[in-house]
Design an enzyme around this catalytic site. Sequence first.
Site, PDB file in Angstrom:
ATOM      1  N   GLY A  53       0.825  -1.190   0.000  1.00 25.03           N
ATOM      2  CA  GLY A  53       0.000   0.000   0.000  1.00 25.03           C
ATOM      3  C   GLY A  53       0.859   1.240   0.000  1.00 25.03           C
ATOM      4  O   GLY A  53       1.996   1.222   0.470  1.00 25.03           O
ATOM      5  N   SER A  54       0.334   2.334  -0.543  1.00 26.61           N
ATOM      6  CA  SER A  54       1.053   3.600  -0.475  1.00 26.61           C
ATOM      7  C   SER A  54       0.832   4.220   0.908  1.00 26.61           C
ATOM      8  O   SER A  54      -0.008   3.776   1.673  1.00 26.61           O
ATOM      9  CB  SER A  54       0.554   4.549  -1.565  1.00 26.61           C
ATOM     10  OG  SER A  54       0.936   4.046  -2.828  1.00 26.61           O
ATOM     11  N   GLY A  55       1.620   5.252   1.192  1.00 31.70           N
ATOM     12  CA  GLY A  55       1.508   5.905   2.496  1.00 31.70           C
ATOM     13  C   GLY A  55       2.660   5.569   3.415  1.00 31.70           C
ATOM     14  O   GLY A  55       2.717   6.051   4.535  1.00 31.70           O
ATOM     15  N   HIS A  56       3.579   4.697   2.942  1.00 35.02           N
ATOM     16  CA  HIS A  56       4.732   4.289   3.756  1.00 35.02           C
ATOM     17  C   HIS A  56       6.041   4.846   3.205  1.00 35.02           C
ATOM     18  O   HIS A  56       7.116   4.371   3.555  1.00 35.02           O
ATOM     19  CB  HIS A  56       4.837   2.769   3.821  1.00 35.02           C
ATOM     20  CG  HIS A  56       3.590   2.084   4.243  1.00 35.02           C
ATOM     21  ND1 HIS A  56       2.966   2.375   5.435  1.00 35.02           N
ATOM     22  CD2 HIS A  56       2.821   1.139   3.641  1.00 35.02           C
ATOM     23  CE1 HIS A  56       1.867   1.627   5.543  1.00 35.02           C
ATOM     24  NE2 HIS A  56       1.757   0.882   4.462  1.00 35.02           N
ATOM     25  N   LYS A 104       5.318  -7.925   2.562  1.00 38.42           N
ATOM     26  CA  LYS A 104       5.031  -7.737   3.983  1.00 38.42           C
ATOM     27  C   LYS A 104       3.825  -8.591   4.362  1.00 38.42           C
ATOM     28  O   LYS A 104       2.877  -8.710   3.598  1.00 38.42           O
ATOM     29  CB  LYS A 104       4.745  -6.252   4.269  1.00 38.42           C
ATOM     30  CG  LYS A 104       5.895  -5.343   3.844  1.00 38.42           C
ATOM     31  CD  LYS A 104       5.785  -3.930   4.408  1.00 38.42           C
ATOM     32  CE  LYS A 104       4.614  -3.122   3.922  1.00 38.42           C
ATOM     33  NZ  LYS A 104       4.551  -2.966   2.448  1.00 38.42           N
ATOM     34  N   ASP A 109      -1.801  -8.232   1.024  1.00 39.57           N
ATOM     35  CA  ASP A 109      -0.530  -8.284   0.295  1.00 39.57           C
ATOM     36  C   ASP A 109      -0.192  -9.714  -0.095  1.00 39.57           C
ATOM     37  O   ASP A 109       0.199  -9.995  -1.233  1.00 39.57           O
ATOM     38  CB  ASP A 109       0.608  -7.711   1.156  1.00 39.57           C
ATOM     39  CG  ASP A 109       0.478  -6.207   1.341  1.00 39.57           C
ATOM     40  OD1 ASP A 109      -0.429  -5.797   2.090  1.00 39.57           O
ATOM     41  OD2 ASP A 109       1.266  -5.456   0.737  1.00 39.57           O
ATOM     42  N   HIS A 218      -0.347   0.755   9.546  1.00 40.12           N
ATOM     43  CA  HIS A 218      -1.585   1.303   8.983  1.00 40.12           C
ATOM     44  C   HIS A 218      -2.440   1.857  10.101  1.00 40.12           C
ATOM     45  O   HIS A 218      -3.637   2.055   9.948  1.00 40.12           O
ATOM     46  CB  HIS A 218      -2.369   0.239   8.225  1.00 40.12           C
ATOM     47  CG  HIS A 218      -1.527  -0.544   7.287  1.00 40.12           C
ATOM     48  ND1 HIS A 218      -0.916  -1.710   7.652  1.00 40.12           N
ATOM     49  CD2 HIS A 218      -1.162  -0.293   6.024  1.00 40.12           C
ATOM     50  CE1 HIS A 218      -0.217  -2.150   6.633  1.00 40.12           C
ATOM     51  NE2 HIS A 218      -0.340  -1.315   5.636  1.00 40.12           N
TER      52      HIS A 218
END
Lengths: 332, 209
Positions: A53-56, A104, A109, A218
């Site tokens: 996911g994006s945001g990391h 991960k 995922d 998250h």
Amino acid sequence: MKKFLNSADTYLTDALAGFAAAHPDLAVDLENRVVTRARGAVPGKVGLVSGGGSGHEPLHTGFVGEGMLDAACPGEVFTSPVPDQVVAAVRAADSGAGVVLVVKNYTGDVMNFDLAAELAGDEGVRVETVLVDDDVAVQDSTFTAGRRGTGATLLVEKIAGAAAVRGDSLEAVAEIGRRVNAASRSFAVALTAGTTPEAGRPGFDLPADEIEVGVGIHGEPGRRREKLRPAREIVADMVEAILEDRAPGAGEEVIALVNGLGGTPLSELYLVYGEVARLLGERGVRISRSLVGDYVTSLDMAGCSVTLCGADAELVELWDAPVSTPGLRWGM
Amino acid sequence: MDIELARAWVRAVAVAVEKDRELLSDLDAAIGDGDHGGNLNRGFAAAAEAVAALQPGSVGEVLVKTGTTLVSKVGGASGPLYGSALRAAGKRLTGESADPGEVAAALAAGLEEVRRLGGAQPGDKTMVDAYAPAVEAFTEAAGRGAALAEAAQAAATAAEDGARATEPLQARKGRASYLGERSKGHEDPGAVSTAMIFRALADTAAAAG
């Protein structure tokens, strides 16, 4: 919510367009959301692909480049990429020597990368998967989706990336990655929740004087909530939880990562690192290498994670190997 | 169920998910990361578009196309789970129409695929808690000769009951499982969206009369 946004719907595309503009040595496919090296797969070298996911950020797109990943596929914010993206990344990364996927351990995922590995296999690409699950805050793996992949992902990508450059085979690169994961443990504490552009408000409510101990990247809550205490005491609990789960073995030193979750100043991270170094010193654990900064973030969450990786001489040598990516750069 | 009804079902799901996008995301925010509504909305909107452009030769092709689109567009766990379920169900429906017994078998094949992929048991606080009772109710109704609309109505009610019953449960799969005890007291967003999908089928079948 106060963010630099044009609109929540175009957030990811706009951010990737900026990333592409800032890094001309990388190729960014905005349509399929795949980031690769502009010069393509490196002949003869095992490819290394990750995503999530994006945001990391900088994970994973910021780790594409010399010495680390060959391709990354960013999903929506906090949502794993879809199989098509992963397959496109695998195709771009494969020079014929096969591709290692760094995944991960989250339900979504794992499912999407498994589907992608199957599809890529059908196309004739040899694929190995390294699953990262270093978060000791998840204690009861039987009744949960298992330990989460967090800070150790950076170490796996760096060290496996160096092994691929060294010329290791597909199986050997995957094996090194698994070794790093097996030797790594992480623990995170949040001071505030992060806010996704889609939701527009913090992912969880945390009173001004409370912290979330054992939080996930998250914003998944962790072991418990407690009152804010002096940093020395919080960090002692974090290090304790890690060493209780895995103490460094004979002949091992540790690579220590103090990682910011996105909304904590570097000075506080160094303060935390100071406590980590002192605590490990008291226990006779030698730190061979250290890294402090924002690497595996959770949007604008304030907080940090500590990762300790038991490292022998070989892992340290691979850690020291040259790397040149937007997010990590040394030795070249 | 004929090809047109299958297409109308997918459209109805897309409409329902768009309408209740915030509800689903709010449920997800409580025990996950708050994007279930947005993710499903993106997926079913694309699926409705894809099946509108399709010239299917069978009912199953509509469902397989829907499933493939969800896998390609949604991400997370819900993409592969819903996508694979619809693909598995679609592969069972090779004719231009299907009677309620055939639809029941297809829905059951979808459920089996969800359980294989996700490993969830009933009571784990997942979509299985709505999907399993829905399949049971549908199969039971079809077995006693009910028409599609009646079987789908029974399935929708069972799914909604199942979704509501997830509220006191502790999650043991997926991201909500990290909450442990704190996952209790919230309905599972996947179970709620599963109930929406069955409700959309019931409404579509009723309207088709």
